[in-house]
Design a protein around this motif. Structure first.
Motif, PDB file in Angstrom:
ATOM      1  N   GLY A 181      27.600  42.654  45.720  1.00 25.80           N
ATOM      2  CA  GLY A 181      28.152  41.336  45.410  1.00 25.80           C
ATOM      3  C   GLY A 181      27.104  40.244  45.378  1.00 25.80           C
ATOM      4  N   LYS A 182      25.837  40.606  45.497  1.00 27.67           N
ATOM      5  CA  LYS A 182      24.733  39.653  45.460  1.00 27.67           C
ATOM      6  C   LYS A 182      23.436  40.399  45.178  1.00 27.67           C
ATOM      7  N   VAL A 183      22.350  39.635  45.015  1.00 29.51           N
ATOM      8  CA  VAL A 183      21.040  40.221  44.747  1.00 29.51           C
ATOM      9  C   VAL A 183      20.157  40.068  45.974  1.00 29.51           C
ATOM     10  N   ASP A 184      19.755  41.190  46.555  1.00 27.30           N
ATOM     11  CA  ASP A 184      18.889  41.175  47.734  1.00 27.30           C
ATOM     12  C   ASP A 184      17.435  41.466  47.395  1.00 27.30           C
ATOM     13  N   ASN A 185      17.214  42.104  46.260  1.00 26.86           N
ATOM     14  CA  ASN A 185      15.863  42.517  45.875  1.00 26.86           C
ATOM     15  C   ASN A 185      15.635  42.127  44.420  1.00 26.86           C
ATOM     16  N   SER A 186      15.244  40.886  44.218  1.00 24.95           N
ATOM     17  CA  SER A 186      15.092  40.372  42.860  1.00 24.95           C
ATOM     18  C   SER A 186      13.763  40.744  42.228  1.00 24.95           C
ATOM     19  N   GLY A 187      12.736  40.977  43.055  1.00 27.59           N
ATOM     20  CA  GLY A 187      11.406  41.210  42.527  1.00 27.59           C
ATOM     21  C   GLY A 187      10.732  39.955  42.017  1.00 27.59           C
ATOM     22  N   LYS A 188      11.358  38.796  42.251  1.00 34.78           N
ATOM     23  CA  LYS A 188      10.814  37.523  41.776  1.00 34.78           C
ATOM     24  C   LYS A 188      10.180  36.768  42.944  1.00 34.78           C
ATOM     25  N   ALA A 189       9.001  36.239  42.720  1.00 33.37           N
ATOM     26  CA  ALA A 189       8.291  35.504  43.761  1.00 33.37           C
ATOM     27  C   ALA A 189       8.947  34.156  44.028  1.00 33.37           C
ATOM     28  N   ALA A 190       8.888  33.727  45.291  1.00 30.19           N
ATOM     29  CA  ALA A 190       9.473  32.440  45.677  1.00 30.19           C
ATOM     30  C   ALA A 190       8.534  31.709  46.623  1.00 30.19           C
ATOM     31  N   LEU A 191       8.465  30.397  46.467  1.00 30.31           N
ATOM     32  CA  LEU A 191       7.649  29.569  47.360  1.00 30.31           C
ATOM     33  C   LEU A 191       8.460  29.064  48.540  1.00 30.31           C
ATOM     34  N   GLY A 192       9.785  29.087  48.394  1.00 29.77           N
ATOM     35  CA  GLY A 192      10.636  28.650  49.500  1.00 29.77           C
ATOM     36  C   GLY A 192      10.757  27.144  49.596  1.00 29.77           C
ATOM     37  N   VAL A 193      10.887  26.485  48.442  1.00 30.47           N
ATOM     38  CA  VAL A 193      11.057  25.031  48.428  1.00 30.47           C
ATOM     39  C   VAL A 193      12.147  24.646  47.439  1.00 30.47           C
ATOM     40  N   THR A 194      12.766  23.504  47.685  1.00 34.77           N
ATOM     41  CA  THR A 194      13.618  22.847  46.703  1.00 34.77           C
ATOM     42  C   THR A 194      12.826  21.661  46.171  1.00 34.77           C
ATOM     43  N   VAL A 195      12.741  21.538  44.848  1.00 38.75           N
ATOM     44  CA  VAL A 195      11.848  20.531  44.274  1.00 38.75           C
ATOM     45  C   VAL A 195      12.551  19.703  43.206  1.00 38.75           C
ATOM     46  N   ARG A 196      11.910  18.615  42.826  1.00 40.61           N
ATOM     47  CA  ARG A 196      12.346  17.792  41.700  1.00 40.61           C
ATOM     48  C   ARG A 196      11.098  17.277  40.991  1.00 40.61           C
ATOM     49  N   THR A 197      11.223  17.036  39.697  1.00 37.71           N
ATOM     50  CA  THR A 197      10.102  16.509  38.918  1.00 37.71           C
ATOM     51  C   THR A 197       9.849  15.054  39.302  1.00 37.71           C
ATOM     52  N   VAL A 198       8.562  14.691  39.473  1.00 34.37           N
ATOM     53  CA  VAL A 198       8.203  13.299  39.778  1.00 34.37           C
ATOM     54  C   VAL A 198       7.285  12.779  38.671  1.00 34.37           C
ATOM     55  N   ALA A 199       7.337  11.466  38.453  1.00 34.63           N
ATOM     56  CA  ALA A 199       6.544  10.833  37.400  1.00 34.63           C
ATOM     57  C   ALA A 199       5.353  10.106  37.995  1.00 34.63           C
ATOM     58  N   GLY A 200       4.257  10.068  37.217  1.00 35.15           N
ATOM     59  CA  GLY A 200       3.063   9.340  37.634  1.00 35.15           C
ATOM     60  C   GLY A 200       3.150   7.874  37.251  1.00 35.15           C
ATOM     61  N   SER A 201       2.051   7.156  37.418  1.00 38.72           N
ATOM     62  CA  SER A 201       2.039   5.716  37.135  1.00 38.72           C
ATOM     63  C   SER A 201       2.246   5.419  35.656  1.00 38.72           C
TER      64      SER A 201
END
Length: 369
Positions: A269-289
């Motif tokens: 009922g879920k994926v335990d072994n995706s084989g995909k690398a993860a950094l372990g963060v939740t992120v959002r795009t930020v803009a520069g000046s």
């Protein structure tokens, strides 16, 4: 999917021309066929000798093979309808499990499924979706006894130049078939974010010249052995035509990934072994000046994850991974898409608070449901 098929700019277009043994045929830009055996003296020699043209025999054999594949595989390809659109799916087993794209499913949990040659649709429910690989499994509520599961190939054995066919329901035209070749393997492509989809990054995608149109998503990309080699998921767009379709450039999720993810969903009922690398963060795009995207800001850090172990903190802005610039969420996904769990990555970032530059080494974890 009728209104949700993913498209992505992949850059300059390249014409593909193939020769099929003694056929002497090539596929023109408009899809028409030219038979060089019908030119001048060659055709005259064939007629004068009274012998059948070898190219005709080969063409008939190839046509018969195409028709055989259609007969074998098309009964395994279904149409999936939600409240927001439609797409395709492939019968995975005789228990009523159907594999499709996560973006076909979207946020829906119930579906109407039209089986080949059926007079009316049947109902189905979501088993689970795994958005990072754009895959999902739904299950028929009352699977008929004559379901025909598809056969899935070992996609690791694919070769560029193999003939392939895409089967699905483009623009709602049920049981449609297009043909082409495997143009490339091992592509890393990203889908745009949209409602119900976070935008998957597929690190080992199959590129094909078989036409993939809205509604083909979740269908079958098959070889001449009547095996599914991949699940079509997106078509490229051409920046020179303001996002118009780039003919002959489509992408599919390889069969080995499909089998791995589908088997886990059906079993657990879920994926335990995706084989995909993860950094372990939740992120959002930020803009520069200058107002342009210049990195990804860390919104949260997973407890016990790779980022926490490396000293990455909430508020930091990631600007590169292994010298690959990170400007937005999509570029971060692509950078991680080329890596495996356990790989080490050098992460450059701007520290929260004081704006100082820092570089840390992270041992990547594994992405889970």
């Amino acid at each position: 999917m009728g209104r949700t098929t993913r498209r992505r700019v992949t850059g300059a277009l390249t014409a593909v021309v193939i020769a099929l043994g003694g056929l002497g045929a090539c596929s023109d830009d408009d899809g028409s066929k030219k038979d060089s055996s019908k030119d001048g003296a060659t055709a005259g020699a064939n007629v004068a000798s009274g012998s059948a043209a070898p190219s005709n025999a080969l063409a008939n054999d190839l046509q018969a093979k195409y028709q055989e594949v259609v007969r074998n595989v098309l009964p395994s390809v279904v149409q999936i309808t939600t409240q927001t659109g439609l797409g395709s799916g492939v019968v995975y087993d005789d228990k009523g499990n159907i594999v499709t794209n996560a973006h076909v499913v979207g946020q829906a949990t119930t579906f109407e499924v039209t089986l080949p040659n059926a007079s009316k649709p049947v109902t189905a429910k979501l088993v689970a979706a795994f958005a990072p690989d754009d895959l999902a499994v739904i299950r028929l509520d009352n699977p008929p006894g004559d379901l025909k599961p598809a056969r899935f190939a070992d996609s690791a054995k694919l070769q560029v130049g193999q003939i392939t066919m895409a089967m699905g329901n483009p623009l709602g035209l049920d049981s449609s078939v297009t043909e082409g070749i495997v143009s490339a393997v091992g592509r890393t492509v990203s889908e745009p974010q949209s409602t119900g989809s976070t935008g998957a990054t597929i690190s080992s995608a199959i590129q094909t010249s078989a036409a993939i149109n809205p509604g083909n998503s979740g269908g079958a990309l098959v070889d001449l052995d009547s095996q599914v080699i991949g699940i079509p998921t997106l078509a490229a767009t051409d920046p020179e035509t303001n996002g118009g379709a780039a003919p002959g450039i489509g992408f599919a999720i390889p069969a080995n990934t499909v089998k791995s993810i589908a088997d886990q969903i059906i079993r657990n009922g879920k994926v335990d072994n995706s084989g995909k690398a993860a950094l372990g963060v939740t992120v959002r795009t930020v803009a520069g000046s200058n107002g342009r995207a210049s990195g990804v800001g860390v919104v949260s850090v997973q407890e016990g994850g790779a980022a926490q172990a490396a000293g990455i903190r909430q508020g930091d802005v990631i600007t590169s991974i292994d010298d690959q610039p990170i400007t937005d969420v999509a570029s971060l996904s692509e950078a991680l898409g080329g890596k495996r769990p356990g790989d080490k990555a050098t992460v450059s970032l701007v520290r929260a608070g004081n704006g100082s530059q820092a570089t840390v080494e992270a041992t990547l974890g594994e992405l889970e449901s």
